[in-house]
Every structure is written in C-alpha cells, then in structure tokens.
Scaffold this motif. Structure first.
Motif, PDB file in Angstrom:
ATOM      1  N   GLU A  15      -0.108  -9.321 -28.983  1.00  0.00           N
ATOM      2  CA  GLU A  15       0.461 -10.592 -28.696  1.00  0.00           C
ATOM      3  C   GLU A  15      -0.332 -11.737 -28.723  1.00  0.00           C
ATOM      4  OE1 GLU A  15       3.318 -11.439 -27.071  1.00  0.00           O
ATOM      5  OE2 GLU A  15       4.548  -9.805 -27.804  1.00  0.00           O
ATOM      6  N   ILE A  16      -1.686 -11.311 -28.248  1.00  0.00           N
ATOM      7  CA  ILE A  16      -2.565 -12.666 -28.391  1.00  0.00           C
ATOM      8  C   ILE A  16      -2.913 -13.015 -29.727  1.00  0.00           C
ATOM      9  CG2 ILE A  16      -5.039 -13.027 -27.890  1.00  0.00           C
ATOM     10  CD1 ILE A  16      -4.504 -11.127 -25.517  1.00  0.00           C
ATOM     11  N   ALA A  17      -3.316 -12.044 -30.664  1.00  0.00           N
ATOM     12  CA  ALA A  17      -3.745 -12.489 -32.059  1.00  0.00           C
ATOM     13  C   ALA A  17      -2.526 -12.818 -32.814  1.00  0.00           C
ATOM     14  CB  ALA A  17      -4.256 -10.903 -32.741  1.00  0.00           C
ATOM     15  N   ALA A  18      -1.345 -12.414 -32.947  1.00  0.00           N
ATOM     16  CA  ALA A  18      -0.285 -12.995 -33.556  1.00  0.00           C
ATOM     17  C   ALA A  18      -0.109 -14.162 -33.219  1.00  0.00           C
ATOM     18  CB  ALA A  18       0.821 -11.718 -33.471  1.00  0.00           C
ATOM     19  N   ASN A  19      -0.058 -14.631 -31.940  1.00  0.00           N
ATOM     20  CA  ASN A  19       0.393 -15.929 -31.645  1.00  0.00           C
ATOM     21  C   ASN A  19      -0.674 -17.023 -32.362  1.00  0.00           C
ATOM     22  OD1 ASN A  19       2.406 -17.419 -30.351  1.00  0.00           O
ATOM     23  ND2 ASN A  19       0.896 -18.149 -28.915  1.00  0.00           N
ATOM     24  N   ARG A  20      -2.088 -16.727 -32.077  1.00  0.00           N
ATOM     25  CA  ARG A  20      -3.192 -17.363 -32.470  1.00  0.00           C
ATOM     26  C   ARG A  20      -2.922 -17.529 -34.185  1.00  0.00           C
ATOM     27  NH1 ARG A  20      -8.722 -14.721 -31.543  1.00  0.00           N
ATOM     28  NH2 ARG A  20      -8.533 -15.584 -29.751  1.00  0.00           N
ATOM     29  N   ALA A  21      -2.666 -16.327 -34.916  1.00  0.00           N
ATOM     30  CA  ALA A  21      -2.645 -16.409 -36.220  1.00  0.00           C
ATOM     31  C   ALA A  21      -1.270 -17.464 -36.454  1.00  0.00           C
ATOM     32  CB  ALA A  21      -2.409 -15.261 -36.887  1.00  0.00           C
ATOM     33  N   TRP A  22      -0.352 -17.422 -35.884  1.00  0.00           N
ATOM     34  CA  TRP A  22       0.897 -18.195 -36.096  1.00  0.00           C
ATOM     35  C   TRP A  22       0.567 -19.748 -36.036  1.00  0.00           C
ATOM     36  CZ3 TRP A  22       3.725 -22.182 -33.957  1.00  0.00           C
ATOM     37  CH2 TRP A  22       5.062 -22.339 -34.630  1.00  0.00           C
TER      38      TRP A  22
END
Length: 709
Positions: free
Chosen positions: A399-406
C-alpha cells in the motif's frame, strides 16, 4: 530638593541591603545585575493566571509557579527572589505575574518583598485580573465607569498599544459571545485616576454609553511598572488569545526564551479517490462500514477538473497552499471504468506544483486489524487461538510503496518520508483496536517513513511508531461523506440530536459530547448559520494558540457544493481582520510540523529537568542547554549571534530556533533594546489587598468547553 534626593538614595540603598545585594554602579557590564530569563507566576487558582501560564507553556518560556492555595508553597521573600552568583547580583525572575495588584492578606510581608524586588531590578508586574481602583492607577468603576458583562463587545487597541506591545494586532479585539444564556466575560471599565501615570493599551466602550474604559493598560508609579488587566478570561477565549502575545512581550521587554507563531495547514484526504455519500433515509453511508450488511446503494462523491481550477484559484487569492493527500488507485480505477479517461487526474497532474502532496496509501485500505464488517460497529477478526488477526506486513508495504511509485510516475512533488494511512489505520483505535498493528512499525521501516499522521481526537500526543514520529491532525467537522450542505446538516442532526428528535442518541449515551444540539438544525440554513461559524471558531482557536498541528478535510468537501470553503474562508478572513501584516499565518507542510513539535517536546523536557540556564546581563543574553536540544528564543529585531542576524521576523520581533551543542549561546541585543533600569522613587508600603472580582460561569466552564468542542 536636597532632602528629597537624600531620602530617595537612602531608600534604594536600604532596599538593596534588604535583598542581600552588593551596592554599586549598574552602568558597566562588570557590575550590571544578572536577570534570569524566567517568569514568576503567582496563582490563586483562577483562570487568568492559569491562562498566562498556558501561554508561557505553549511558547516554551520557562516560569516558576507559586500556588497561593497550597499550604506547602514557598514564601515569597528576598531570598526566594534574588541572590548573588559569582559576585554578581542575580534576579531570579525577569517578570512577575500576580492574580491581581495585591493578592496577599493585610500585613503579609510578601507583597512588600515583591515591591522591593521589582524596584531594585526594574522587574515589571502583570496584574492578571484586578479590580479598577486607585492602587492600580484607575478610578473605581462607580466613578463614571462600568462593571459587568462585555460579551460581544468590540474592544480596540489604542495608538499607544499599537506602538507598544500590541503592534501585531490590526486594532479590533472582539469579545466572544458564544451563548446567549451563559456569561462569558466580565470587566471593570474605568479611566485613569487623577494624577496617575497610566496609559491604556486596550479599551472598550461601556455598554449603553459612549465612554471608553481601559481593559489593559500600563501603570507607572513608585519606580515600578504594572500591566493592569481589568477583565477576566480563560486560555481558550479569543480575546485572551489575541492579547496573550502582547502580555508576554510587555512583561519580558521582548527578550525571552520560547517562540510562537500562528499556524494553519489544511490536508485534503482521498484525492483521486471517491468518497461514499451519506444516505439521508438510511442514516448511514452505503459502501462504508456503518451500513449493516451492505444496505443501500453507493453514490460516490469525486472532484472534477473544474473543482481543481477552483482550488488553484482559491489558493492564489488566499496566498495559501493545500496539502493533497492522495490515493493513486482512485485514478487507476477511474481510467479502467472510463476507457482510459480521467480528467480529474489529468488536471491535478498538470497543476501538481500548485499543491503539496502526501502519500495516503494506494487503495486507502484499512491497515489495522482485519475488520469484521458484518456487524455495526465493526469488530476485529480473530485467529483460531483468539488472538487479533492483523493486516500483514506485505500488504502494508504494498500500500505504501505502490502509492509512492504511482505518485513518482505522475511527477508529484513528494516528500517520501511522509505518510497518512487511510483513516489513520494501523494505529490504535478504541474501542475495537486498543494497540497498533505490530506490522505497522516494520512496514514504516521498510519504506523509510519518518512522519506518520495520527488523529488528534484519538491520538494527540506525538510518539514513535518504529522509525516514524506521529503528527496529530485535527479533524474538521465537515464530513467526508458530504458533498452538499443538506447532506452535512442531515448527518449532523442525526449525530447530535436525541432519539426523540430523530437522532442517534449519542448525546444521551455520552453527555460529555459538546456538539449536542437542543433541536435539529434547519436543513436549508443550518450549515451556514450554525456549522460554519462553529467550525470556524474552533479552527481559528487552534491558529491563535501557537498550535502547528494540521487540520484535515476530504476531497468530497471541495467537490459539488464545495462546502469546505466557507469554513476555510472564515478562518482566513477572521485572521486577516485581527492581525497586522507583520504577523502572517504560517502554512507548513507535514514533516516541518513534525519537526516543530519534536523540537518543542525536547525543549520542554530540558526546561522541566532544570537543564537550561538563561540570563541577560546588560545587552547580552546567554543561553545554555543540553547538546542536541535546539533553543527557541524571541528577541528584539537587530539581535545578532556571532555577528549574524538572529531569527526571522514575526510580529515585530525576531524569533526562531538555534541549534545547541551544549556550550553557551551568546546573543547581542541591539542598542535600542537597553536593559531595564531601576527607577528611584519613594518607598511606599504595600497597598491593601485587592477586592474580590467576579468570574462568570462561561470563563470557568469554557464556552465552548475546549478548542476541540
């Protein structure tokens, strides 16, 4: 003439001897007294002295409190007030705050000791709330003045006040009138006594007359200076919050430890996502956990490109930046459902540099325990052994990493160490989840998160969660599930009215709830007439309290009828009407707020542990604290340290934090900030005790009860 001069000289000499000090010239720094940067607050348990103590606490200004109601309190005598350090006379306090002009019983020697101390060291005295009488430089109210309520009165800062300690104000000091049935203010309005050297700084018209009377003024007499305050207040009332800074600046001469600003930051959660809408018939939110067994049909609320244009135009007109707290999956879902089209995301990404951005997790998933939503209220699911079933570390990481990447792919200007979880989930949540998800700290470390948002209504104290430090946010009572005023009012009525009136009964079950309504609000006018003024007053109260914590609303509140803007405008318009241009609102991003709160906590710990030494000798201020603890100070404009200008300009002074390695910090004051000098004068016996003053219920009960009510 000769006899008068000789009598004065003997009197001052006698006072110095009585205090156990060495006589000698005070002009040279080698013999100038040392004045410790600490305030003496003498309290009688009343709200006025407590309010001043709260102001000192919030700013980080050290003080010693003597509670006159305690039998074990120290006696205020010469030895308590002053001594000698390294052969130099030392005044232990730079200012004295008393409940009134003389709170001691007749014949008590403590007032005489204070009088002698104040004269010897030119230490000013604040009379926190006193009766207007000649002993305080004023005529008694019965001589053409006024005694009584001043609820709703518009006081004014005088020309002398603007040129002096209240120059940060625009001029008007409105007195609250929050309840028509509760007295909230009481004052003694009067004019200077004949022959008194008295300068009003804040005055107001006596109700029903055109006569002006002093509310705050300076009385100079017998070699002493008193700030005479003739109205009562508590620490939450707007009138005190407006004047608190000036009271401190007056009594410290603008030289003190601690610093304060007026902060306002607004986070807009769920950007790119859609928020579920309140159902006015079901009295719940279809699609969310408060509707039993999936009742109702969701009708989500989502911003449009036009709402983005409105937000950017509003920001530019207000010179204010919003923090957009985003969920990238909201745009991915929108494009999947609309043949790759998402006009909202396209517009926000094009205008991305107009805003600040914060990671809100990819899908806004609940990251605490696994929820059982088949019941209302929901419960935590359990493992076979009865232990709590937690959302996994891998899910949190994703949840944290995917949103940062987006966000990075979209070019959003992120601070990668900031995080707001959906609903502040993962953190403890009473009553269902009394502990943090143990996987949260691990996931925060995996993703190098340093600053984690918490809900101030549930988790207000800054704390560590793994590598991250929490930043509490104030929830605004503009509901996430309302895009229109009628929806907001309907839900507000449901929450805060009795069951007999069609409400939830929460106020019957919990009488401590302070937003309860005596009757439902009008569907058409209730939002503008009641909710907006209340939320404006609460938020503005935070702004005026040197409180940097951010407020949060939701993207739904900037959509459709854009119901958040009347509250935000109310705060900023209200602020602009009260403060001069030299005292702007300070609008920080989340991590900077976290740093400010962290430094304050470290400073408070050092002060309470007695690890800070600070004093003034002539034009030099010396401060020493623990290694690694930054030092806050407020000093006159033009102050230098190591030949460099100190601090930043705010409210007519220079203030800020100075890093400390444990060695002494030395500040050089400008020549215009001359050290206060004792003023020879006749020796007057301590005046008789001040008469008892009236304190209305609204001051002790606080209307509203607290800034969060």
């Amino acid at each position: 003439m000769k006899r008068t001069i000789r009598t004065t000289a003997l009197t001052v000499g006698a006072l110095i001897a009585a205090l156990g000090l060495q006589a000698g010239p005070a002009e040279a720094d080698t013999t100038a007294p040392r004045i410790d940067l600490r305030v003496l607050v003498v309290s009688d348990g009343g709200p006025a002295t407590d309010a001043i103590a709260a102001e000192l606490d919030a700013a980080g200004t050290p003080y010693t409190k003597v509670d006159l109601t305690r039998s074990d309190r120290p006696a205020i005598d010469a030895g308590f007030l002053a001594d000698t350090v390294d052969g130099r006379p030392r005044a232990r306090f730079q200012a004295v705050v008393l409940p009134n002009d003389n709170p001691f019983a007749a014949g008590n020697p403590e007032m005489a000791a204070l009088v002698a101390y104040e004269k010897t060291y030119a230490v000013p005295q604040v009379d926190a709330y006193t009766y207007a009488r000649p002993q305080a430089g004023l005529q008694v109210p019965t001589s053409g003045g006024y005694s009584g309520s001043i609820d709703g009165v518009q006081a004014q800062v005088t020309a002398a006040g603007k040129a002096g300690p209240f120059g940060y104000l625009d001029g008007t000091v409105p007195f609250e009138d929050n309840s028509p049935t509760v007295g909230e203010s009481y004052a003694y309005l009067s004019t200077p006594a004949p022959g008194a050297d008295f300068t009003p700084y804040v005055q107001a018209p006596a109700p029903g007359t055109g006569r002006q009377g002093s509310l705050v003024g300076e009385y100079r007499h017998d070699g002493r200076r008193e700030l005479v305050v003739t109205f009562v207040y508590n620490q939450y009332q707007q009138q005190f919050r407006l004047l608190a800074r000036g009271i401190v600046e007056w009594m410290t001469g603008g030289v003190h430890l601690g610093a304060s600003r007026n902060y306002f930051a607004v986070h807009v959660d769920d950007v790119f996502a859609a928020d579920d809408r309140w159902d006015t018939q079901l009295n719940c939110t279809p699609g969310d956990v408060d509707c039993t067994n999936g009742a109702g049909t969701p009708h989500p609320i989502r911003m449009t490109a036009a709402d983005v244009d409105h937000a950017t135009a509003w920001q530019n007109s207000r010179h204010f930046t919003l923090d957009l707290v985003y969920n990238g999956a909201g745009s991915v879902d929108q494009r999947e459902d609309n043949n790759g089209v998402d006009q909202l995301a396209d517009k926000l990404i094009a205008d991305r540099n107009q805003f600040r951005w914060v990671n809100h997790t990819y899908t806004h998933a609940f990251l605490g325990c696994e929820q059982n939503v088949t019941v209302v209220p929901w419960t935590c699911s359990a493992n076979a052994d009865g232990s709590t079933k937690w959302v996994s570390r891998s899910t949190l990481d994703q949840e944290i990493a995917a949103n940062r990447a987006w966000g990075q792919a979209a070019g959003l200007p992120l601070q990668n160490d900031e995080l707001v979880t959906g609903e502040h989930s993962g953190l403890k949540l009473l009553p269902q989840q009394p502990a943090d998800n143990p996987n949260l700290a691990l996931a925060l470390g995996d993703n190098s998160i340093g600053w984690l948002a918490s809900d101030n209504s549930r988790d207000p104290v800054q704390r560590q969660v793994g590598p991250a430090t929490t930043v509490a946010r104030y929830p605004m009572n503009v509901f996430y599930n309302a895009g229109r005023a009628a929806e907001q009012v309907d839900e507000y009525n449901w929450l805060y009215t009795s069951r007999a009136q069609g409400g939830s009964g929460i106020c019957e079950d919990n009488p401590a709830t302070t937003t309860c309504l005596p009757a439902p609000l009008n569907a058409g006018s209730g939002y503008g007439d009641y909710i907006v003024p209340l939320e404006t007053r609460i938020a503005l109260g935070h702004v005026l309290a040197n409180d940097p914590k951010p407020h949060f609303i939701h993207q739904s509140n900037l959509a459709e009828e854009r119901i958040a803007y009347p509250v935000l405008d109310g705060v900023l318009d209200g602020y602009d009407a009260l403060f001069a241009d030299n005292t702007p609102v300070v609008n920080l991003r989340m991590k900077d707020i976290g740093v400010e709160l962290q430094r304050r906590a470290a400073w408070k710990t050092a002060v309470q542990a007695g690890q800070v030494t600070a004093y003034r000798i002539g034009g030099t201020v010396t401060v020493q604290g623990p290694d690694g603890t930054a030092v806050p100070a407020t000093l006159p404009t033009g102050t230098t340290r190591d030949a460099a200008a100190f601090g930043t300009a705010y409210a007519g002074a220079a203030s800020g934090w100075t890093a400390s390695d444990g060695s002494a910090l030395t500040f050089t004051l400008p020549s215009s900030a001359a050290a206060p000098a004792a003023t020879p004068g006749t020796t007057a016996a301590a005046t008789r005790p001040a008469p008892r003053t009236k304190v209305p219920a609204g001051v002790t009960e606080q209307v509203p009860y607290t800034p969060d009510s």
